[in-house]
Design an enzyme around this catalytic site. Structure first.
Site, PDB file in Angstrom:
ATOM      1  N   SER A 143       0.838  -1.197   0.000  1.00 58.89           N
ATOM      2  CA  SER A 143       0.000   0.000   0.000  1.00 58.89           C
ATOM      3  C   SER A 143       0.874   1.249   0.000  1.00 58.89           C
ATOM      4  CB  SER A 143      -0.852   0.010   1.268  1.00 58.89           C
ATOM      5  OG  SER A 143      -1.394   1.287   1.484  1.00 58.89           O
ATOM      6  N   TYR A 156      -0.916  -0.570   9.994  1.00 61.83           N
ATOM      7  CA  TYR A 156      -1.181  -1.003   8.609  1.00 61.83           C
ATOM      8  C   TYR A 156       0.037  -0.742   7.714  1.00 61.83           C
ATOM      9  CZ  TYR A 156      -3.698  -0.912   4.097  1.00 61.83           C
ATOM     10  OH  TYR A 156      -4.114  -1.117   2.808  1.00 61.83           O
ATOM     11  N   LYS A 160       2.191  -3.478   5.736  1.00 62.88           N
ATOM     12  CA  LYS A 160       2.225  -3.434   4.273  1.00 62.88           C
ATOM     13  C   LYS A 160       3.652  -3.350   3.729  1.00 62.88           C
ATOM     14  CE  LYS A 160      -1.900  -3.859   2.766  1.00 62.88           C
ATOM     15  NZ  LYS A 160      -2.251  -5.230   2.304  1.00 62.88           N
TER      16      LYS A 160
HETATM   17  N1  LIG Z   1      -8.703   0.060  -1.500  1.00 60.52           N
HETATM   18  C1  LIG Z   1      -7.525   0.672  -1.531  1.00 60.52           C
HETATM   19  O1  LIG Z   1      -7.375   1.838  -1.962  1.00 60.52           O
HETATM   20  C2  LIG Z   1      -6.304  -0.031  -1.046  1.00 60.52           C
HETATM   21  C3  LIG Z   1      -5.101   0.687  -1.011  1.00 60.52           C
HETATM   22  C4  LIG Z   1      -3.941   0.027  -0.634  1.00 60.52           C
HETATM   23  C5  LIG Z   1      -4.005  -1.310  -0.302  1.00 60.52           C
HETATM   24  N2  LIG Z   1      -5.195  -1.982  -0.309  1.00 60.52           N
HETATM   25  C6  LIG Z   1      -5.190  -3.389   0.040  1.00 60.52           C
HETATM   26  O2  LIG Z   1      -5.897  -4.134  -0.925  1.00 60.52           O
HETATM   27  C7  LIG Z   1      -6.467  -5.299  -0.312  1.00 60.52           C
HETATM   28  C8  LIG Z   1      -7.951  -5.354  -0.617  1.00 60.52           C
HETATM   29  O3  LIG Z   1      -8.572  -4.249  -0.017  1.00 60.52           O
HETATM   30  P1  LIG Z   1     -10.013  -3.694  -0.399  1.00 60.52           P
HETATM   31  O4  LIG Z   1      -9.876  -2.239  -0.555  1.00 60.52           O
HETATM   32  O5  LIG Z   1     -10.601  -4.509  -1.498  1.00 60.52           O
HETATM   33  O6  LIG Z   1     -10.783  -3.937   0.981  1.00 60.52           O
HETATM   34  P2  LIG Z   1     -12.052  -4.804   1.337  1.00 60.52           P
HETATM   35  O7  LIG Z   1     -12.291  -4.580   2.774  1.00 60.52           O
HETATM   36  O8  LIG Z   1     -13.155  -4.510   0.359  1.00 60.52           O
HETATM   37  O9  LIG Z   1     -11.581  -6.299   1.066  1.00 60.52           O
HETATM   38  C9  LIG Z   1     -10.791  -7.016   1.961  1.00 60.52           C
HETATM   39  C10 LIG Z   1     -11.357  -8.419   2.030  1.00 60.52           C
HETATM   40  O10 LIG Z   1     -10.501  -9.188   2.865  1.00 60.52           O
HETATM   41  C11 LIG Z   1     -11.327 -10.013   3.667  1.00 60.52           C
HETATM   42  N3  LIG Z   1     -10.615 -10.414   4.875  1.00 60.52           N
HETATM   43  C12 LIG Z   1     -10.319  -9.658   5.966  1.00 60.52           C
HETATM   44  N4  LIG Z   1      -9.651 -10.380   6.865  1.00 60.52           N
HETATM   45  C13 LIG Z   1      -9.518 -11.630   6.348  1.00 60.52           C
HETATM   46  C14 LIG Z   1      -8.931 -12.816   6.802  1.00 60.52           C
HETATM   47  N5  LIG Z   1      -8.340 -12.885   8.016  1.00 60.52           N
HETATM   48  N6  LIG Z   1      -8.968 -13.925   6.012  1.00 60.52           N
HETATM   49  C15 LIG Z   1      -9.552 -13.861   4.796  1.00 60.52           C
HETATM   50  N7  LIG Z   1     -10.137 -12.761   4.310  1.00 60.52           N
HETATM   51  C16 LIG Z   1     -10.124 -11.661   5.076  1.00 60.52           C
HETATM   52  C17 LIG Z   1     -12.542  -9.149   3.975  1.00 60.52           C
HETATM   53  O11 LIG Z   1     -13.643  -9.943   4.396  1.00 60.52           O
HETATM   54  C18 LIG Z   1     -12.762  -8.449   2.655  1.00 60.52           C
HETATM   55  O12 LIG Z   1     -13.640  -9.158   1.793  1.00 60.52           O
HETATM   56  C19 LIG Z   1      -6.129  -5.186   1.167  1.00 60.52           C
HETATM   57  O13 LIG Z   1      -4.962  -5.933   1.448  1.00 60.52           O
HETATM   58  C20 LIG Z   1      -5.862  -3.723   1.358  1.00 60.52           C
HETATM   59  O14 LIG Z   1      -5.046  -3.473   2.469  1.00 60.52           O
HETATM   60  C21 LIG Z   1      -6.343  -1.376  -0.679  1.00 60.52           C
END
Ligand SMILES: NC(=O)c1ccc[n+]([C@@H]2O[C@H](COP(=O)([O-])OP(=O)(O)OC[C@H]3O[C@@H](n4cnc5c(N)ncnc54)[C@H](O)[C@@H]3O)[C@@H](O)[C@H]2O)c1
Length: 295
Positions: A143, A156, A160
């Protein structure tokens, strides 16, 4: 469209929604058989059903990535069913945002457990399989908060960036087995980012625009050890670099010399992305030898 993933098996964690769902759909659209993992059985099965309805192959598997035994059971079920694992997208994640001053240690360990240990667990469970197959593509989800920092996200961000560290070594260890390990730094409007940005910005940050980056990182011709940033249709790479540096020595006034030369020490002209950690020591020895030859 030349990237095909036919006959390949992909596991996408946290794929019951958000980015993971889009990655799973995108990999399936290129022909991969997809294991849709998430905490909850219902959202995971809904995404698997969506893939099957579009003519693809998918199964769902509900378990927490932070539970190694459960992850191992998932992987062994996949092996029984499909006999291989070619692709692992470590995407599952949570937030526990607070300023460091207000953060309980539990908020820290919980986040590390899901992001870092969750990715370690899933990677460990497929590593031997990929080594035996002499083929594997692994994506860590990092991230911008880890790479560059973000207020309220010390837990976080630490988790990351730890994934980038994990990638650095695994890409070296996986090299001779044709296992390529990369990191994705996405920006997307999901439940995770709801309310963090104005609606008109979130509108542009569709998670679907990130997933082509995952398809590329999971393809046969994928690079290794790349940090691919992706959002709103833009793709960038981020790098951890080393400047050329200055030989200071160890005289009594070395600290003062560092202060006096800091602009030159941190001058990025001619900096490098070291191929591995030992490059730093090699450069330091070279700088020392060069200074001795000058003197
Ligand atoms: N959305 C962004 O802008 C952004 C930016 C940087 C990084 N990320 C990373 O991208 C990834 C996806 O994020 P997102 O934005 O789609 O969020 P999101 O919350 O929509 O999706 C995350 C998913 O992970 C699942 N989850 C959580 N804990 C879990 C576990 N212990 N075992 C299995 N599944 C689990 C949740 O139920 C959820 O469906 C994450 O790693 C997040 O940190 C997202």
């Amino acid at each position: 469209m030349t990237i095909r993933l036919n006959d390949q098996v992909a596991i996408v964690t946290g794929a019951g929604g958000g980015l993971g769902r889009c990655h799973a759909l995108a990999l399936a659209a290129r022909g991969a058989k997809v294991v849709v993992n998430d905490l909850g059985a219902e959202p995971a099965e809904a995404v698997a059903e969506e893939i099957r309805a579009a003519g693809g192959e998918a199964v769902s598997h509900a378990c927490s990535v932070s539970d190694y035994d459960a992850v191992e059971a998932m992987v062994s079920k996949v092996m029984d069913q499909w006999g291989r694992v070619d692709i692992l997208v470590n995407n599952a994640g949570i937030l526990r945002d607070k300023t460091f001053a207000k953060m309980e240690l539990d908020d820290f360990t919980t986040v590390l457990d899901v992001h870092l240990m969750g990715s370690v667990n899933c990677t460990k469970a497929v590593w031997e399989i990929m080594r035996n197959q002499q083929y594997g593509r692994i994506v860590m989800t990092t991230s911008s908060s880890g790479l560059f920092g973000n207020f309220g996200q010390s837990n976080y961000g630490a988790a990351k960036l730890a994934l980038v560290g994990l990638m650095q070594t695994l890409s070296l260890e996986g090299h001779k087995y044709n296992i390529r390990v990369n990191s994705l730094a996405p920006t997307a409007a999901t439940q995770m980012t709801e309310g963090l940005m104005p609606a008109e910005v979130l509108e542009k940050l569709k998670p679907e625009t990130v997933s082509p980056g995952v398809v590329f990182l999971c393809s046969e011709d994928a690079p290794s050890r790349t940090i691919l940033a992706a959002g709103a249709g833009s793709f960038e790479t981020a790098h951890i670099t080393l400047t050329k540096g200055v030989y200071i020595g160890d005289d009594e006034d070395a600290a003062d010399q560092i202060a006096a030369h800091f602009a030159q020490i941190s001058d990025r002209t001619g900096d490098q992305v070291p191929g591995m950690g030992s490059a730093q020591g090699q450069q330091e020895i070279s700088n020392l030898i060069a200074s001795q030859q000058k003197g």
